[in-house]
Design a protein around this motif. Structure first.
Motif, PDB file in Angstrom:
ATOM      1  N   LEU A  63      -1.202   1.420 -17.767  1.00 35.29           N
ATOM      2  CA  LEU A  63      -1.762   1.181 -16.438  1.00 35.29           C
ATOM      3  C   LEU A  63      -0.808   1.578 -15.311  1.00 35.29           C
ATOM      4  O   LEU A  63      -1.135   1.422 -14.137  1.00 35.29           O
ATOM      5  N   ALA A  64       0.363   2.112 -15.663  1.00 36.11           N
ATOM      6  CA  ALA A  64       1.322   2.518 -14.639  1.00 36.11           C
ATOM      7  C   ALA A  64       0.742   3.586 -13.718  1.00 36.11           C
ATOM      8  O   ALA A  64       1.086   3.639 -12.525  1.00 36.11           O
ATOM      9  N   PHE A  65      -0.143   4.441 -14.237  1.00 40.55           N
ATOM     10  CA  PHE A  65      -0.707   5.494 -13.384  1.00 40.55           C
ATOM     11  C   PHE A  65      -1.550   4.896 -12.268  1.00 40.55           C
ATOM     12  O   PHE A  65      -1.610   5.442 -11.156  1.00 40.55           O
ATOM     13  N   ILE A  66      -2.197   3.761 -12.528  1.00 46.67           N
ATOM     14  CA  ILE A  66      -2.987   3.111 -11.487  1.00 46.67           C
ATOM     15  C   ILE A  66      -2.077   2.450 -10.459  1.00 46.67           C
ATOM     16  O   ILE A  66      -2.386   2.427  -9.264  1.00 46.67           O
ATOM     17  N   VAL A  67      -0.950   1.906 -10.904  1.00 48.82           N
ATOM     18  CA  VAL A  67       0.014   1.312  -9.974  1.00 48.82           C
ATOM     19  C   VAL A  67       0.531   2.379  -9.009  1.00 48.82           C
ATOM     20  O   VAL A  67       0.572   2.176  -7.793  1.00 48.82           O
ATOM     21  N   VAL A  68       0.917   3.533  -9.554  1.00 49.46           N
ATOM     22  CA  VAL A  68       1.409   4.628  -8.709  1.00 49.46           C
ATOM     23  C   VAL A  68       0.323   5.071  -7.735  1.00 49.46           C
ATOM     24  O   VAL A  68       0.569   5.254  -6.531  1.00 49.46           O
ATOM     25  N   PHE A  69      -0.882   5.254  -8.247  1.00 52.25           N
ATOM     26  CA  PHE A  69      -2.002   5.655  -7.399  1.00 52.25           C
ATOM     27  C   PHE A  69      -2.259   4.623  -6.301  1.00 52.25           C
ATOM     28  O   PHE A  69      -2.408   4.972  -5.120  1.00 52.25           O
ATOM     29  N   GLY A  70      -2.317   3.344  -6.669  1.00 51.98           N
ATOM     30  CA  GLY A  70      -2.652   2.306  -5.704  1.00 51.98           C
ATOM     31  C   GLY A  70      -1.629   2.157  -4.603  1.00 51.98           C
ATOM     32  O   GLY A  70      -1.976   2.044  -3.422  1.00 51.98           O
ATOM     33  N   VAL A  71      -0.350   2.140  -4.970  1.00 51.95           N
ATOM     34  CA  VAL A  71       0.704   1.968  -3.959  1.00 51.95           C
ATOM     35  C   VAL A  71       0.743   3.167  -3.021  1.00 51.95           C
ATOM     36  O   VAL A  71       0.812   3.013  -1.788  1.00 51.95           O
ATOM     37  N   SER A  72       0.691   4.382  -3.568  1.00 46.20           N
ATOM     38  CA  SER A  72       0.760   5.566  -2.701  1.00 46.20           C
ATOM     39  C   SER A  72      -0.471   5.663  -1.801  1.00 46.20           C
ATOM     40  O   SER A  72      -0.360   6.004  -0.616  1.00 46.20           O
ATOM     41  N   LYS A  73      -1.648   5.338  -2.333  1.00 47.14           N
ATOM     42  CA  LYS A  73      -2.854   5.382  -1.515  1.00 47.14           C
ATOM     43  C   LYS A  73      -2.818   4.314  -0.432  1.00 47.14           C
ATOM     44  O   LYS A  73      -3.195   4.560   0.720  1.00 47.14           O
ATOM     45  N   ALA A  74      -2.379   3.114  -0.793  1.00 46.67           N
ATOM     46  CA  ALA A  74      -2.349   2.021   0.175  1.00 46.67           C
ATOM     47  C   ALA A  74      -1.435   2.334   1.349  1.00 46.67           C
ATOM     48  O   ALA A  74      -1.812   2.171   2.518  1.00 46.67           O
ATOM     49  N   ARG A 360      -9.300   1.025  16.530  1.00 39.55           N
ATOM     50  CA  ARG A 360     -10.081   0.780  15.320  1.00 39.55           C
ATOM     51  C   ARG A 360      -9.537   1.551  14.117  1.00 39.55           C
ATOM     52  O   ARG A 360      -9.475   1.024  13.001  1.00 39.55           O
ATOM     53  N   ALA A 361      -9.171   2.818  14.317  1.00 39.83           N
ATOM     54  CA  ALA A 361      -8.653   3.596  13.195  1.00 39.83           C
ATOM     55  C   ALA A 361      -7.395   2.959  12.631  1.00 39.83           C
ATOM     56  O   ALA A 361      -7.190   2.930  11.410  1.00 39.83           O
ATOM     57  N   SER A 362      -6.543   2.421  13.498  1.00 39.81           N
ATOM     58  CA  SER A 362      -5.333   1.747  13.031  1.00 39.81           C
ATOM     59  C   SER A 362      -5.676   0.501  12.237  1.00 39.81           C
ATOM     60  O   SER A 362      -5.052   0.201  11.206  1.00 39.81           O
ATOM     61  N   ALA A 363      -6.684  -0.255  12.689  1.00 36.25           N
ATOM     62  CA  ALA A 363      -7.108  -1.456  11.966  1.00 36.25           C
ATOM     63  C   ALA A 363      -7.696  -1.087  10.606  1.00 36.25           C
ATOM     64  O   ALA A 363      -7.437  -1.766   9.596  1.00 36.25           O
ATOM     65  N   VAL A 364      -8.494  -0.015  10.564  1.00 38.36           N
ATOM     66  CA  VAL A 364      -9.020   0.460   9.286  1.00 38.36           C
ATOM     67  C   VAL A 364      -7.874   0.838   8.350  1.00 38.36           C
ATOM     68  O   VAL A 364      -7.908   0.548   7.147  1.00 38.36           O
ATOM     69  N   GLY A 365      -6.830   1.460   8.902  1.00 43.53           N
ATOM     70  CA  GLY A 365      -5.676   1.827   8.089  1.00 43.53           C
ATOM     71  C   GLY A 365      -4.980   0.622   7.496  1.00 43.53           C
ATOM     72  O   GLY A 365      -4.592   0.623   6.325  1.00 43.53           O
ATOM     73  N   VAL A 366      -4.811  -0.452   8.287  1.00 45.66           N
ATOM     74  CA  VAL A 366      -4.172  -1.675   7.771  1.00 45.66           C
ATOM     75  C   VAL A 366      -5.049  -2.315   6.704  1.00 45.66           C
ATOM     76  O   VAL A 366      -4.560  -2.743   5.641  1.00 45.66           O
ATOM     77  N   TYR A 367      -6.357  -2.420   6.986  1.00 42.20           N
ATOM     78  CA  TYR A 367      -7.273  -2.977   5.995  1.00 42.20           C
ATOM     79  C   TYR A 367      -7.206  -2.197   4.685  1.00 42.20           C
ATOM     80  O   TYR A 367      -7.110  -2.785   3.591  1.00 42.20           O
ATOM     81  N   ARG A 368      -7.233  -0.880   4.767  1.00 46.70           N
ATOM     82  CA  ARG A 368      -7.198  -0.058   3.562  1.00 46.70           C
ATOM     83  C   ARG A 368      -5.836  -0.098   2.882  1.00 46.70           C
ATOM     84  O   ARG A 368      -5.733   0.108   1.668  1.00 46.70           O
ATOM     85  N   LEU A 369      -4.769  -0.387   3.646  1.00 47.21           N
ATOM     86  CA  LEU A 369      -3.470  -0.652   3.022  1.00 47.21           C
ATOM     87  C   LEU A 369      -3.578  -1.834   2.076  1.00 47.21           C
ATOM     88  O   LEU A 369      -3.213  -1.757   0.898  1.00 47.21           O
ATOM     89  N   TRP A 370      -4.088  -2.967   2.592  1.00 41.68           N
ATOM     90  CA  TRP A 370      -4.213  -4.160   1.751  1.00 41.68           C
ATOM     91  C   TRP A 370      -5.220  -3.942   0.631  1.00 41.68           C
ATOM     92  O   TRP A 370      -4.990  -4.345  -0.521  1.00 41.68           O
ATOM     93  N   ARG A 371      -6.354  -3.299   0.961  1.00 41.42           N
ATOM     94  CA  ARG A 371      -7.391  -3.114  -0.050  1.00 41.42           C
ATOM     95  C   ARG A 371      -6.886  -2.312  -1.230  1.00 41.42           C
ATOM     96  O   ARG A 371      -7.074  -2.687  -2.381  1.00 41.42           O
ATOM     97  N   ASP A 372      -6.204  -1.202  -0.964  1.00 43.83           N
ATOM     98  CA  ASP A 372      -5.809  -0.330  -2.063  1.00 43.83           C
ATOM     99  C   ASP A 372      -4.516  -0.757  -2.727  1.00 43.83           C
ATOM    100  O   ASP A 372      -4.206  -0.280  -3.826  1.00 43.83           O
ATOM    101  N   LEU A 373      -3.754  -1.676  -2.101  1.00 42.82           N
ATOM    102  CA  LEU A 373      -2.691  -2.332  -2.858  1.00 42.82           C
ATOM    103  C   LEU A 373      -3.292  -3.129  -4.008  1.00 42.82           C
ATOM    104  O   LEU A 373      -2.624  -3.394  -5.014  1.00 42.82           O
ATOM    105  N   GLY A 374      -4.565  -3.503  -3.860  1.00 41.61           N
ATOM    106  CA  GLY A 374      -5.247  -4.199  -4.942  1.00 41.61           C
ATOM    107  C   GLY A 374      -5.274  -3.400  -6.228  1.00 41.61           C
ATOM    108  O   GLY A 374      -5.218  -3.981  -7.330  1.00 41.61           O
TER     109      GLY A 374
END
Length: 421
Positions: A63-74, A360-374
């Motif tokens: 599952l390490a590939f998902i960790v790398v993907f999630g952190v970089s995307k977030a 709004r775009a900045s807020a979407v960016g923060v939300y997607r940071l937390w979401r994709d850290l998931g």
């Protein structure tokens, strides 16, 4: 009104709404389908590649590939949102596609698992830039009245393409092998997305500025500091913070499903073709149902769909955990897909309700940071728990966390739809 970065549109020519911007909106839907397909090409076969070609046994390593993907995307989500407010949307979109270019080739020819991790680093950065900007651009074009429908269409395109690509790569791998043939599709996806973004997509930032000028809230449209937007979206604002935690847990369970479900299905005796179908059904149902849930949130509000959707996801994970046959896994995947569809576009629409168009775009960016850290948290947590206590324990834990997230939203969040009525 000042001219915005990357835009030559004059203020008096700008109109908000889906009908007024149908051509560009439709084009962005197509572009986001290619964005989703880039992720989908991995979902049904990468865990099998880890086990069969690179002989990885520990769930944490697989599952390490998902960790790398999630952190970089977030992390890239956050930067994409901020830079989209500063430099314009199209520039960020094109940059994301350029970064995606080496991904299918790295997956085809990777001589070791570390190369696969590198490919997922590039993929995560690309997804953070491309998916974030297509979301932001659609919110810009749609205006406040059809925000839920706009997000439903966006997420439908992306996640239906995830499912279709997962099914396609599963089918190809069952007939021609795990590599390189399934990843030829990725070359097509990245070229199509890049060419459309460069040649046909137009800047939309002027639409956000125009919407801000129409609002009579008394709130300044000056771009707040990154620290201010981060704090508001993460914990200070009741609605924005509730949205962020729900997004994080939603992708936490998706990260678990991405990494563990194919292994669970294989252990139950499912063939590669059956695993491909099961890996495709969940995102496909998720994608299609968003056509209804997005517009439904415009009619009945956001909060109820978010709470009920989290609880339905928990039920889907529980059914998959106790399942032993294809039919049981299928029902679990459908419930998980419907629950996710209730939540995903609704959370984005709620962000658009609450955040001022100027930031709004900045807020979407923060939300997607937390979401994709998931993704990373879900893959890491479920991998560790699976190695220590078994796969079923990891899945039960994630189901419980998903139910708890819905309860938090029920208690802490207020309805946001009235803010954009």
């Amino acid at each position: 009104m000042d001219t915005l970065p990357g835009s030559k549109t004059l203020p008096h020519e700008i109109r908000l709404g889906l009908r007024a911007n149908l051509a560009q909106f439709s084009l962005l839907v197509v572009v986001n389908a290619f964005v989703g397909a880039m992720v989908g090409m991995e979902r049904s076969i990468l865990p099998a590649i880890a086990e069969r070609e690179f002989h990885l046994a520990a769930h944490t390593a697989i599952l390490a590939f998902i960790v790398v993907f999630g952190v970089s995307k977030a992390l890239t989500n956050y930067l994409a949102g901020r830079y989209a407010d500063v430099y314009g949307r199209k520039t960020i979109l094109v940059a994301g596609w350029l970064i995606a270019t080496p991904v299918p080739f790295l997956l085809m020819w990777a001589p070791s698992w570390n190369w696969v991790l590198l490919a997922n680093l590039f993929l995560g950065i690309s997804q953070g830039l491309t998916w974030s900007t297509t979301v932001i651009m659609k919110i810009d074009l749609a205006g406040p009245r059809n925000r839920g429908l706009a997000m439903g269409l966006n997420e439908f395109a992306g996640y239906f393409a995830v499912g279709a690509a997962a099914l396609a790569t599963g089918w190809v791998s069952a007939r021609y092998g795990l590599r390189p043939q399934p990843f030829y599709l990725g070359v097509v996806f990245v070229l199509a997305g890049l060419l459309l973004s460069v040649l046909a997509v137009r800047e939309t930032q002027a639409h956000a500025r125009h919407e801000a000028s129409l609002q009579q809230t008394g709130e300044t449209s000056e771009l707040p500091s990154p620290r201010t937007v981060f704090g508001q979206t993460s914990w200070h604002d009741r609605n924005l913070s509730s949205i962020s935690q729900a997004g994080l847990v939603n992708n936490l369970n998706d990260g678990m499903a991405w990494g563990l479900f194919p292994l669970v299905f294989a252990a139950a005796g499912m063939s590669l073709t059956q695993i491909g179908w099961l890996a495709a059904i969940y995102p496909a149902v998720w994608g299609v149902c968003q056509l209804a849930t997005g517009i439904l949130s415009d009619r009945i509000g956001r909060k109820g769909l978010i709470v009920a959707g989290m609880w339905l996801q928990a039920a889907g994970i529980a059914l998959t955990t106790v399942g032993t046959r294809f039919s049981g896994f299928l029902v679990g995947a459908v419930l998980l897909g419907i629950g996710t569809a209730m939540v995903y576009p609704t959370l984005l629409a709620a962000i658009g309700d609450v955040a001022h168009p100027g930031w709004r775009a900045s807020a979407v960016g923060v939300y997607r940071l937390w979401r994709d850290l998931g993704y990373a948290i879900g893959a890491l947590l479920s991998g560790v728990v699976a190695d220590l206590f078994g796969v079923a324990s990891a899945m039960w834990l994630v189901a419980g966390l998903t139910f708890l997230s819905g309860a938090i939203a029920a208690v802490r969040m207020r309805e946001t739809r009235a803010k954009s009525a």
